[in-house]
Design a protein around this motif. Sequence first.
Motif, PDB file in Angstrom:
ATOM      1  N   PRO A   1      33.523  51.298  54.642  1.00 53.36           N
ATOM      2  CA  PRO A   1      32.846  50.018  54.121  1.00 53.36           C
ATOM      3  C   PRO A   1      33.737  49.331  52.985  1.00 53.36           C
ATOM      4  CG  PRO A   1      31.749  51.936  53.184  1.00 53.36           C
ATOM      5  CD  PRO A   1      32.789  52.290  54.153  1.00 53.36           C
TER       6      PRO A   1
ATOM      7  N   THR B   1      41.039  43.737  36.750  1.00 49.37           N
ATOM      8  CA  THR B   1      40.882  43.953  35.296  1.00 49.37           C
ATOM      9  C   THR B   1      41.912  42.895  34.523  1.00 49.37           C
ATOM     10  OG1 THR B   1      39.654  45.856  35.712  1.00 49.37           O
ATOM     11  CG2 THR B   1      40.374  45.262  33.528  1.00 49.37           C
TER      12      THR B   1
ATOM     13  N   GLU C   1      42.692  53.441  46.946  1.00 47.89           N
ATOM     14  CA  GLU C   1      42.543  52.224  47.447  1.00 47.89           C
ATOM     15  C   GLU C   1      42.531  52.112  48.900  1.00 47.89           C
ATOM     16  OE1 GLU C   1      42.064  49.014  45.793  1.00 47.89           O
ATOM     17  OE2 GLU C   1      42.139  48.460  48.161  1.00 47.89           O
TER      18      GLU C   1
ATOM     19  N   ASP D   1      39.368  56.113  51.468  1.00 43.63           N
ATOM     20  CA  ASP D   1      38.063  55.129  51.326  1.00 43.63           C
ATOM     21  C   ASP D   1      37.570  56.059  49.950  1.00 43.63           C
ATOM     22  OD1 ASP D   1      35.626  54.191  51.622  1.00 43.63           O
ATOM     23  OD2 ASP D   1      34.888  55.768  52.766  1.00 43.63           O
ATOM     24  N   ALA D   2      36.882  55.261  49.261  1.00 47.65           N
ATOM     25  CA  ALA D   2      36.144  55.776  47.919  1.00 47.65           C
ATOM     26  C   ALA D   2      35.392  56.911  47.972  1.00 47.65           C
ATOM     27  CB  ALA D   2      35.461  54.713  47.439  1.00 47.65           C
TER      28      ALA D   2
HETATM   29  C1  LIG Z   1      37.197  44.865  41.823  1.00 50.04           C
HETATM   30  S1  LIG Z   1      38.556  45.463  42.651  1.00 50.04           S
HETATM   31  C2  LIG Z   1      39.267  46.454  41.018  1.00 50.04           C
HETATM   32  C3  LIG Z   1      40.711  46.829  41.092  1.00 50.04           C
HETATM   33  C4  LIG Z   1      41.010  47.504  40.010  1.00 50.04           C
HETATM   34  N1  LIG Z   1      40.382  48.771  39.706  1.00 50.04           N
HETATM   35  C5  LIG Z   1      41.118  46.799  38.716  1.00 50.04           C
HETATM   36  O1  LIG Z   1      39.907  47.134  37.870  1.00 50.04           O
HETATM   37  O2  LIG Z   1      41.995  46.098  38.545  1.00 50.04           O
HETATM   38  C6  LIG Z   1      38.068  46.555  43.694  1.00 50.04           C
HETATM   39  C7  LIG Z   1      38.916  47.060  44.528  1.00 50.04           C
HETATM   40  O3  LIG Z   1      38.324  48.193  45.436  1.00 50.04           O
HETATM   41  C8  LIG Z   1      38.840  48.239  46.808  1.00 50.04           C
HETATM   42  N2  LIG Z   1      37.893  48.820  47.737  1.00 50.04           N
HETATM   43  C9  LIG Z   1      36.737  48.292  48.284  1.00 50.04           C
HETATM   44  N3  LIG Z   1      36.242  48.971  49.231  1.00 50.04           N
HETATM   45  C10 LIG Z   1      36.990  50.232  48.926  1.00 50.04           C
HETATM   46  C11 LIG Z   1      36.739  51.383  49.678  1.00 50.04           C
HETATM   47  N4  LIG Z   1      35.874  51.769  50.261  1.00 50.04           N
HETATM   48  N5  LIG Z   1      37.534  52.472  49.484  1.00 50.04           N
HETATM   49  C12 LIG Z   1      38.609  52.275  48.445  1.00 50.04           C
HETATM   50  N6  LIG Z   1      38.811  51.052  47.798  1.00 50.04           N
HETATM   51  C13 LIG Z   1      38.079  49.934  48.047  1.00 50.04           C
HETATM   52  C14 LIG Z   1      39.196  46.921  46.972  1.00 50.04           C
HETATM   53  O4  LIG Z   1      40.001  46.729  47.928  1.00 50.04           O
HETATM   54  C15 LIG Z   1      39.525  46.466  45.507  1.00 50.04           C
HETATM   55  O5  LIG Z   1      40.997  46.261  45.567  1.00 50.04           O
END
Ligand SMILES: C[S@@+](CC[C@H](N)C(=O)[O-])C[C@H]1O[C@@H](n2cnc3c(N)ncnc32)[C@H](O)[C@@H]1O
Length: 355
Positions: free
Chosen positions: A199, A207, A253, A281-282
């Motif tokens: 997902p 940031t 990521e 995945d997270a």
């Molecule tokens: C708001 S960004 C934050 C980026 C970084 N941590 C920062 O603070 O600059 C959220 C990131 O989570 C990633 N993401 C979304 N769903 C994910 C998942 N299931 N597993 C790993 N990463 C995911 C997105 O691709 C995106 O790059």
Amino acid sequence: MESIEKQLIEALHQKKLPQTCKALLESDDQLPLAADRELVEQVLSTCENIGAFCTEQKQSVLSKLADAGGAVALGENDRPISYSLFHTFAIDLNWEDLDLLIPILKAENYLFWNPVEGGGWEAYKRMYDAMEVIKTDDSTTRLIIRWAEDRKRGKLGRLLLPGSLDLQWLQLPKPLWPLYYLARPIRIVLDRFGAKKPPILGPYLGTPISLISPILELVGATSDDKLVDIGCGDGRIVIEAADQIGCEAVGVEINDQLIEIAHAEVRRRGLQDKVNIVHSDASEALTSDASIVFIFLPVATLRSLIPQLKQQLKKGTKIITHEQARPDFGEGNQPDASKLVLADGALTVAHIWHV
Ligand SMILES: C[S@@+](CC[C@H](N)C(=O)[O-])C[C@H]1O[C@@H](n2cnc3c(N)ncnc32)[C@H](O)[C@@H]1O
């Protein structure tokens, strides 16, 4: 009386920060301490800097559009932004000028959530009244483009309306754009029964670079720490943590393009020994030996993620996130500390949990 910091956080959540700062500075008795006055002045000046940045970005886009022959509509466009909390601005456009704007935005490195060519773009322009594009460099700038009156839709209308996933799923030629109404239910059924994809927990927003150092300081990061960023985007947090503090850092990521950008920057700075960017995945993030977990994801995601992490992580680990809007982390899930984080051209509120 509440501390000045708490009053400022509340004002930020109510989106009344500049007004509150001005009222505090004008009152005779609200800021007896020099440090408090200095903080309020700094916050107001940051809001002013963000406003000036947004005005400049807006004027730059509009003047490029005028150079390309666009008849720039009035309204929002002429309004300078004196103070702002967010790197966000809006422009109003005539429908006919939309196609002129796209190459300008592409050249400026804005990213689109929806297709901007072929039938997908034709459908989007006709079905929607506005779109948001973002550009991430030192901070993430959001541009909202409006070209029609707000279309009011009932529940059923919203359910049937093709979204960006539908428009990306199938590439139709321009004249066939109405077929996206048929494509949507088919895509939903196939998605439901097809192979499960990880997902998307939230969109990519970086940031602001200037906030990273104060956030790392706030969480007390040292060279002995192991920092994990869940959803690390272009790797800016883990790269800065390893570079500035010398700690080990892992970024998790799912987006291939962002992973490539992160790897290139790790190599450029020679941080291969310290930084590991993992394509995963997270939910599979290996956080068991982390001492700091950084997350910048929507609050709706954090509401379920934080309790899970609190169970998985070893005692003593700190979880940190940041968010400008008032967060609802859910019952029993309140952070141990919430602090205003301020830098030259950006501000946010960091929330910390101690496991
Ligand atoms: C708001 S960004 C934050 C980026 C970084 N941590 C920062 O603070 O600059 C959220 C990131 O989570 C990633 N993401 C979304 N769903 C994910 C998942 N299931 N597993 C790993 N990463 C995911 C997105 O691709 C995106 O790059």
